[in-house]
Design a protein around this motif. Structure first.
Motif, mmCIF file in Angstrom:
data_model
loop_
_atom_site.group_PDB
_atom_site.id
_atom_site.type_symbol
_atom_site.label_atom_id
_atom_site.label_comp_id
_atom_site.label_asym_id
_atom_site.label_seq_id
_atom_site.Cartn_x
_atom_site.Cartn_y
_atom_site.Cartn_z
ATOM 1 N N VAL A 121 0.855 -1.185 0.000
ATOM 2 C CA VAL A 121 0.000 0.000 0.000
ATOM 3 C C VAL A 121 0.888 1.231 0.000
ATOM 4 C CG1 VAL A 121 -1.785 1.303 1.226
ATOM 5 C CG2 VAL A 121 -1.857 -1.205 1.227
ATOM 6 N N GLN A 122 0.581 2.184 -0.860
ATOM 7 C CA GLN A 122 1.318 3.441 -0.949
ATOM 8 C C GLN A 122 0.329 4.597 -1.057
ATOM 9 O OE1 GLN A 122 3.898 3.215 -4.378
ATOM 10 N NE2 GLN A 122 5.182 1.580 -3.508
ATOM 11 N N THR A 123 0.817 5.813 -0.748
ATOM 12 C CA THR A 123 -0.005 6.987 -1.023
ATOM 13 C C THR A 123 -0.188 7.110 -2.530
ATOM 14 O OG1 THR A 123 1.950 8.416 -1.044
ATOM 15 C CG2 THR A 123 0.760 8.188 1.061
ATOM 16 N N LEU A 124 -1.344 7.599 -2.935
ATOM 17 C CA LEU A 124 -1.674 7.588 -4.356
ATOM 18 C C LEU A 124 -0.780 8.512 -5.171
ATOM 19 C CD1 LEU A 124 -3.585 6.559 -6.588
ATOM 20 C CD2 LEU A 124 -5.042 8.543 -6.112
ATOM 21 N N ASP A 125 -0.597 9.729 -4.714
ATOM 22 C CA ASP A 125 0.121 10.709 -5.524
ATOM 23 C C ASP A 125 1.636 10.622 -5.359
ATOM 24 O OD1 ASP A 125 -2.269 11.728 -6.541
ATOM 25 O OD2 ASP A 125 -2.508 13.105 -4.838
ATOM 26 N N ALA A 126 2.117 10.571 -4.127
ATOM 27 C CA ALA A 126 3.563 10.597 -3.889
ATOM 28 C C ALA A 126 4.197 9.208 -3.939
ATOM 29 C CB ALA A 126 3.853 11.243 -2.539
ATOM 30 N N HIS A 127 3.381 8.169 -3.891
ATOM 31 C CA HIS A 127 3.880 6.784 -3.893
ATOM 32 C C HIS A 127 4.756 6.492 -2.678
ATOM 33 C CE1 HIS A 127 3.418 6.720 -8.601
ATOM 34 N NE2 HIS A 127 2.284 6.957 -7.962
ATOM 35 N N ASP A 128 4.474 7.184 -1.563
ATOM 36 C CA ASP A 128 5.202 6.903 -0.333
ATOM 37 C C ASP A 128 4.721 5.577 0.253
ATOM 38 O OD1 ASP A 128 6.614 9.309 -0.432
ATOM 39 O OD2 ASP A 128 4.999 10.394 0.596
ATOM 40 N N PRO A 129 5.624 4.696 0.653
ATOM 41 C CA PRO A 129 5.194 3.430 1.251
ATOM 42 C C PRO A 129 4.395 3.657 2.530
ATOM 43 C CG PRO A 129 7.511 3.347 0.613
ATOM 44 C CD PRO A 129 7.088 4.779 0.495
ATOM 45 N N VAL A 130 3.298 2.924 2.654
ATOM 46 C CA VAL A 130 2.452 3.003 3.839
ATOM 47 C C VAL A 130 2.492 1.698 4.619
ATOM 48 C CG1 VAL A 130 0.081 3.286 4.660
ATOM 49 C CG2 VAL A 130 0.927 4.702 2.779
ATOM 50 N N ALA A 131 2.354 0.585 3.930
ATOM 51 C CA ALA A 131 2.378 -0.727 4.582
ATOM 52 C C ALA A 131 2.629 -1.789 3.535
ATOM 53 C CB ALA A 131 1.063 -0.993 5.314
ATOM 54 N N ASP A 132 3.157 -2.910 3.966
ATOM 55 C CA ASP A 132 3.339 -4.050 3.074
ATOM 56 C C ASP A 132 3.480 -5.299 3.921
ATOM 57 O OD1 ASP A 132 6.340 -4.773 3.482
ATOM 58 O OD2 ASP A 132 6.379 -2.625 3.082
ATOM 59 N N GLY A 133 3.383 -6.438 3.301
ATOM 60 C CA GLY A 133 3.508 -7.682 4.045
ATOM 61 C C GLY A 133 3.154 -8.872 3.184
ATOM 62 N N VAL A 134 2.987 -10.005 3.836
ATOM 63 C CA VAL A 134 2.610 -11.247 3.177
ATOM 64 C C VAL A 134 1.393 -11.817 3.873
ATOM 65 C CG1 VAL A 134 3.322 -13.587 2.561
ATOM 66 C CG2 VAL A 134 4.998 -11.721 2.522
ATOM 67 N N THR A 135 0.384 -12.164 3.106
ATOM 68 C CA THR A 135 -0.798 -12.817 3.636
ATOM 69 C C THR A 135 -0.960 -14.148 2.915
ATOM 70 O OG1 THR A 135 -3.156 -12.505 4.144
ATOM 71 C CG2 THR A 135 -2.378 -11.670 2.023
ATOM 72 N N VAL A 136 -2.080 -14.816 3.125
ATOM 73 C CA VAL A 136 -2.293 -16.144 2.561
ATOM 74 C C VAL A 136 -3.616 -16.179 1.818
ATOM 75 C CG1 VAL A 136 -2.604 -18.604 3.096
ATOM 76 C CG2 VAL A 136 -0.937 -17.253 4.366
ATOM 77 N N ALA A 137 -3.615 -16.799 0.636
ATOM 78 C CA ALA A 137 -4.837 -17.099 -0.095
ATOM 79 C C ALA A 137 -5.181 -18.556 0.173
ATOM 80 C CB ALA A 137 -4.642 -16.854 -1.592
ATOM 81 N N PRO A 138 -6.116 -18.835 1.099
ATOM 82 C CA PRO A 138 -6.389 -20.226 1.481
ATOM 83 C C PRO A 138 -7.186 -20.963 0.398
ATOM 84 C CG PRO A 138 -7.123 -18.654 3.170
ATOM 85 C CD PRO A 138 -6.876 -17.886 1.928
ATOM 86 N N ALA A 139 -6.823 -22.201 0.184
ATOM 87 C CA ALA A 139 -7.564 -23.016 -0.773
ATOM 88 C C ALA A 139 -9.017 -23.170 -0.356
ATOM 89 C CB ALA A 139 -6.895 -24.386 -0.910
#
Length: 317
Positions: free
Chosen positions: A126-144
């Motif tokens: 996730v980043q700010t729309l205009d400046a592209h500053d990082p807001v958050a990131d990570g790894v999640t899971v897509a469960p079957a």
């Protein structure tokens, strides 16, 4: 000043009335109307993290949004780009929004072309729309078990703010998509562009309205039901089936999401979605089927309804 799609929202209290669920007590059954959608998503996400042997990690993400996780899961061999159904966001609050995607390299094949029973790690940013500053990131899971869908509740965001987000699996990335938080409670924005959609039958139209909606980039889209139809009803496009069980409904949502205009409409704004009747069966009421329904009695309708509600949850942000 940009034009509105259906109308401008001039008072935030009116919009907040669209989201009464957060004040409801949490129930044990996700089909029980007493459960909060956001609370159910939080529980599902927690379960996925446990399955993934996930844990908070300083190296796993950044920002003050939803906790980043690491996982011991590996990316399986896939027959192609798993993001054929695009991305979406929804259920926004002034400080959070839910991000969605579904992995389906072969969207109309069984399980979307995903390997049976294999949970898949998905990276998010996730980043700010205009400046592209990082807001958050990570790894999640897509469960079957959830049809390889991701529902990520990202919090710690600023009110009335636009962000961009994307997902990745291995070397595959989604395009950056746009989302937005609501204004803070008690405030009234100078302008709020609200789009309203409903009754979109795939085989009866080409979804030009979705294309127009995407071009206007509203602040919020409200879907008032009949996002899909459970049966064929037109001859404009082929492929629609009569959905009875969970694989049927999953297929129907996949077919609808193959439309580029619908995917574009989801990629420009968060959606708030409710269902009507066609997400299950035409003219059903509680456990009473329509006399012309494919469900011959209440027991058959309840089984069908459970499958339809499950597929709706899996495929809505």
């Amino acid at each position: 000043m940009p034009r509105t799609y259906e109308g401008a929202l001039t008072g935030i209290p009116a919009l907040r009335r669209l989201r009464p669920l957060d004040s409801r007590p949490v129930a044990a059954n996700p089909n029980d109307p007493g459960i909060s959608r956001r609370a159910f998503l939080a529980g599902a996400a927690a379960s996925s993290a446990l399955l993934a042997v996930g844990c908070s990690s300083d190296g796993g993400g950044s920002g003050g949004a939803a906790p980043a996780t690491t996982t011991t899961l590996s990316v399986p061999d896939l027959p192609g780009d798993p993001f054929t159904l695009g991305v979406a966001s929804g259920d926004p609050l002034s400080d959070s929004v839910i991000l969605w995607t579904r992995l389906a390299p072969e969207p109309l094949a069984a399980r979307g072309g995903m390997p049976r029973g294999v949970d898949v790690p998905v990276r998010w940013e996730v980043q700010t729309l205009d400046a592209h500053d990082p807001v958050a990131d990570g790894v999640t899971v897509a469960p079957a078990d959830h049809g390889h869908t991701v529902h990520l509740d990202v919090d710690g965001l600023e009110p009335a703010s636009a962000y961009r987000y994307r997902f990745s699996v291995g070397d595959f990335h989604t395009a950056w998509a746009r989302t937005r938080t609501l204004p803070a409670a008690g405030t009234t924005p100078e302008q709020f562009v609200l789009g309203q959609v409903s009754c979109a039958q795939y085989d009866a139209a080409r979804y030009a309205a979705y294309r127009d909606l995407a071009e206007q980039q509203p602040d919020l889209v409200v879907c008032l039901g009949d996002y899909i139809y459970e049966h064929p009803g037109g001859d404009v496009r082929p492929g629609v089936i009569t959905a009875i069980d969970l694989p049927d409904y999953r297929y129907q949502y996949s077919l609808y999401r193959t439309d580029p205009n619908l995917r574009a409409a989801h990629a420009v704004a968060p959606w708030i979605v409710i269902w009507d009747d066609h997400e299950v069966s035409n003219n059903y009421v509680s456990d009473v089927p329509d006399p012309e329904s494919e469900s011959p009695d209440s027991a058959a309708l309840l089984e069908r309804r459970a499958a339809a509600y499950r597929a709706w949850w899996e495929n809505m942000p």
